[in-house]
Every structure is written in structure tokens, then in C-alpha cells.
Motif scaffolding. Structure first.
Motif, mmCIF file in Angstrom:
data_model
loop_
_atom_site.group_PDB
_atom_site.id
_atom_site.type_symbol
_atom_site.label_atom_id
_atom_site.label_comp_id
_atom_site.label_asym_id
_atom_site.label_seq_id
_atom_site.Cartn_x
_atom_site.Cartn_y
_atom_site.Cartn_z
ATOM 1 N N GLU A 12 64.193 40.759 36.746
ATOM 2 C CA GLU A 12 65.406 41.547 36.532
ATOM 3 C C GLU A 12 66.248 40.880 35.448
ATOM 4 N N GLU A 15 72.591 39.140 34.719
ATOM 5 C CA GLU A 15 73.934 39.658 34.469
ATOM 6 C C GLU A 15 74.910 38.514 34.657
ATOM 7 N N ILE A 76 78.438 50.547 35.292
ATOM 8 C CA ILE A 76 77.590 49.862 36.274
ATOM 9 C C ILE A 76 78.287 49.829 37.630
ATOM 10 N N LYS A 77 79.591 49.545 37.633
ATOM 11 C CA LYS A 77 80.333 49.514 38.893
ATOM 12 C C LYS A 77 80.429 50.897 39.525
ATOM 13 N N ARG A 78 80.624 51.945 38.715
ATOM 14 C CA ARG A 78 80.657 53.314 39.260
ATOM 15 C C ARG A 78 79.310 53.687 39.869
ATOM 16 N N HIS A 79 78.239 53.295 39.203
ATOM 17 C CA HIS A 79 76.906 53.605 39.711
ATOM 18 C C HIS A 79 76.650 52.872 41.033
ATOM 19 N N ALA A 80 77.043 51.603 41.098
ATOM 20 C CA ALA A 80 76.854 50.836 42.331
ATOM 21 C C ALA A 80 77.670 51.435 43.474
ATOM 22 N N ALA A 81 78.902 51.892 43.176
ATOM 23 C CA ALA A 81 79.734 52.506 44.215
ATOM 24 C C ALA A 81 79.130 53.822 44.681
ATOM 25 N N GLN A 83 75.943 54.586 44.636
ATOM 26 C CA GLN A 83 74.750 54.261 45.419
ATOM 27 C C GLN A 83 75.129 53.801 46.823
ATOM 28 N N ALA A 84 76.223 53.053 46.943
ATOM 29 C CA ALA A 84 76.655 52.559 48.247
ATOM 30 C C ALA A 84 77.205 53.690 49.118
#
Length: 95
Positions: A12, A15, A76-81, A83-84
Motif C-alpha cells: 500500500e 501516507e 480521502i477523508k470524505r471517502h473514508a467517512a 465508507q464508515a
């Protein structure tokens, strides 16, 4: 010639503090520009003015880089939120 095939999966990507790194680099380029400006005549006498303008270009491109990595970090943070939060509700067809 045989086709190259990987023997293992790629790791991976790492980051790190990308925004801080780009900001620090931009500040460094701008400081280098400011340090060289008083000696512009010396650079001009030796046909080395490109050193001064390279530092200014680095600072300008760094500003674009800061804008880009901040947008990327937010995405990236919006995508992680998202997904959660779970799967998005299905859209109902229009009647």
C-alpha cells in the motif's frame, strides 16, 4: 523476451503528513527567494539570475501543490467517512 510478472503484491502507498510537507517545501522555496533578492545584482553580473527565478517558481508551484494536496486530503477523508457510514441508499426511479 519473456514478459515480466510480479512475484508479490505491491505494498500500500505510504501516507504521511503530505500537506505539512508541501507547505514546508513551499515556505523553503519562498525563503530562498527572499534571501537571494538582495543579491540580485551579483547574480545578474554572473548571468545566474535563473537561480532567483527558480526559487520564485518553486514557491508559486508550491502554492498550487498546497491547494491540490488539501483538496486530495479532504476527498480521502470524505471517502473514508462515507465508507464508515455504510452503503449509500438506493436512488428511487422517477415516476
Amino acid at each position: 523476451m519473456a514478459k515480466w510478472t510480479p512475484k508479490h503484491e505491491a505494498p500500500e502507498p505510504l501516507e504521511g503528513p503530505v500537506v505539512a510537507t508541501i507547505t514546508g517545501g513551499t515556505i523553503l522555496w519562498f525563503v530562498l527567494f527572499l534571501v537571494q533578492v538582495p543579491f540580485y545584482g551579483w547574480f545578474d553580473d554572473r548571468d545566474l539570475t535563473w537561480w532567483v527565478w527558480t526559487c520564485l517558481a518553486g514557491a508559486g508551484l508550491g502554492l498550487i501543490g498546497i491547494w491540490y494536496v488539501r483538496k486530495r486530503d479532504a476527498a480521502i477523508k470524505r471517502h473514508a467517512a462515507a465508507q464508515a457510514a455504510g452503503p449509500a441508499p438506493e436512488a428511487r426511479p422517477a415516476a
